[in-house]
Design a protein around this motif. Structure first.
Motif, PDB file in Angstrom:
ATOM      1  N   MET A  47      84.692  34.125  47.308  1.00 15.56           N
ATOM      2  CA  MET A  47      84.233  34.263  48.470  1.00 15.56           C
ATOM      3  C   MET A  47      84.595  35.689  48.748  1.00 15.56           C
ATOM      4  O   MET A  47      83.153  37.241  49.940  1.00 15.56           O
ATOM      5  CB  MET A  47      84.627  33.877  49.957  1.00 15.56           C
ATOM      6  CG  MET A  47      84.104  32.140  49.966  1.00 15.56           C
ATOM      7  SD  MET A  47      84.930  30.791  50.565  1.00 15.56           S
ATOM      8  CE  MET A  47      84.979  31.541  52.072  1.00 15.56           C
ATOM      9  N   GLN A  48      85.061  36.489  48.285  1.00 16.26           N
ATOM     10  CA  GLN A  48      85.573  38.016  48.711  1.00 16.26           C
ATOM     11  C   GLN A  48      84.043  39.075  48.114  1.00 16.26           C
ATOM     12  O   GLN A  48      83.998  39.330  48.778  1.00 16.26           O
ATOM     13  CB  GLN A  48      86.980  38.530  48.439  1.00 16.26           C
ATOM     14  CG  GLN A  48      88.206  37.589  49.294  1.00 16.26           C
ATOM     15  CD  GLN A  48      89.478  38.130  48.647  1.00 16.26           C
ATOM     16  OE1 GLN A  48      89.369  38.540  47.674  1.00 16.26           O
ATOM     17  NE2 GLN A  48      90.447  37.697  49.582  1.00 16.26           N
ATOM     18  N   ARG A  49      84.313  38.621  47.142  1.00 15.22           N
ATOM     19  CA  ARG A  49      82.946  39.021  46.491  1.00 15.22           C
ATOM     20  C   ARG A  49      81.372  39.374  46.723  1.00 15.22           C
ATOM     21  O   ARG A  49      80.727  39.796  47.265  1.00 15.22           O
ATOM     22  CB  ARG A  49      82.825  38.590  45.040  1.00 15.22           C
ATOM     23  CG  ARG A  49      83.907  38.713  43.262  1.00 15.22           C
ATOM     24  CD  ARG A  49      83.057  38.421  42.657  1.00 15.22           C
ATOM     25  NE  ARG A  49      84.453  38.482  41.468  1.00 15.22           N
ATOM     26  CZ  ARG A  49      84.832  37.832  40.314  1.00 15.22           C
ATOM     27  NH1 ARG A  49      83.905  36.926  40.012  1.00 15.22           N
ATOM     28  NH2 ARG A  49      86.273  37.613  39.988  1.00 15.22           N
ATOM     29  N   GLN A  50      80.933  37.857  47.644  1.00 16.04           N
ATOM     30  CA  GLN A  50      80.283  37.797  48.474  1.00 16.04           C
ATOM     31  C   GLN A  50      80.387  38.512  49.932  1.00 16.04           C
ATOM     32  O   GLN A  50      79.020  38.998  50.381  1.00 16.04           O
ATOM     33  CB  GLN A  50      80.008  36.148  48.460  1.00 16.04           C
ATOM     34  CG  GLN A  50      79.606  35.459  46.977  1.00 16.04           C
ATOM     35  CD  GLN A  50      78.286  36.730  46.847  1.00 16.04           C
ATOM     36  OE1 GLN A  50      77.606  36.709  46.916  1.00 16.04           O
ATOM     37  NE2 GLN A  50      78.568  36.646  45.625  1.00 16.04           N
ATOM     38  N   THR A  51      81.605  38.900  50.296  1.00 18.69           N
ATOM     39  CA  THR A  51      82.069  39.573  51.712  1.00 18.69           C
ATOM     40  C   THR A  51      81.529  41.015  51.439  1.00 18.69           C
ATOM     41  O   THR A  51      81.978  41.491  51.337  1.00 18.69           O
ATOM     42  CB  THR A  51      82.536  38.631  52.318  1.00 18.69           C
ATOM     43  OG1 THR A  51      82.885  37.300  51.763  1.00 18.69           O
ATOM     44  CG2 THR A  51      83.201  39.231  54.021  1.00 18.69           C
ATOM     45  N   SER A 111      84.804  48.162  55.781  1.00 17.24           N
ATOM     46  CA  SER A 111      85.451  49.076  55.498  1.00 17.24           C
ATOM     47  C   SER A 111      83.791  50.012  55.149  1.00 17.24           C
ATOM     48  O   SER A 111      83.635  51.461  55.681  1.00 17.24           O
ATOM     49  CB  SER A 111      86.038  50.220  54.931  1.00 17.24           C
ATOM     50  OG  SER A 111      85.693  49.595  53.499  1.00 17.24           O
ATOM     51  N   ALA A 112      83.101  49.023  54.939  1.00 18.83           N
ATOM     52  CA  ALA A 112      81.336  49.421  54.440  1.00 18.83           C
ATOM     53  C   ALA A 112      80.709  49.700  56.040  1.00 18.83           C
ATOM     54  O   ALA A 112      79.678  49.960  56.079  1.00 18.83           O
ATOM     55  CB  ALA A 112      80.787  48.904  53.350  1.00 18.83           C
ATOM     56  N   ALA A 113      80.596  49.520  56.794  1.00 17.01           N
ATOM     57  CA  ALA A 113      80.216  48.901  58.479  1.00 17.01           C
ATOM     58  C   ALA A 113      80.005  49.822  58.771  1.00 17.01           C
ATOM     59  O   ALA A 113      81.161  51.022  59.220  1.00 17.01           O
ATOM     60  CB  ALA A 113      80.845  47.825  59.316  1.00 17.01           C
TER      61      ALA A 113
END
Length: 85
Positions: free
Chosen positions: A75-79, A83-85
């Motif tokens: 799930m973490q790989r897909q979310t 920090s990118a937002a």
């Protein structure tokens, strides 16, 4: 089998977790192919997350959280990270 609703369980002395009591009847009918299907499917989730399988040991929490950890990893790989937002 839902151990939270069934009286067919023992409590593991070391962890307090419910475990199946093999001396009691299991109210769910399953065969070896059913169990193997579930086990192999869950191990595919673990492998996809890049985690190693482990022999179950009720005294070692990592052995009964392995699938949960794999799902969280995937799930973490897909979310997108915050920090990118």
């Amino acid at each position: 089998m839902d151990y939270t609703q069934s009286d067919s369980f023992d409590t593991h002395a070391g962890t307090g977790n419910r475990m199946h009591n093999s001396a009691k009847a299991v109210p769910t009918l399953m065969n070896d192919k059913d169990f193997n299907s579930v086990i192999w499917s869950l191990m595919e989730v673990v492998k996809q997350a890049g985690l190693a399988g482990m022999q179950f040991d009720p005294a070692t929490p990592g052995t009964y959280t392995k699938v949960r950890d794999a799902i969280l990893t995937l799930m973490q790989r897909q979310t997108p990270s915050s920090s990118a937002a």
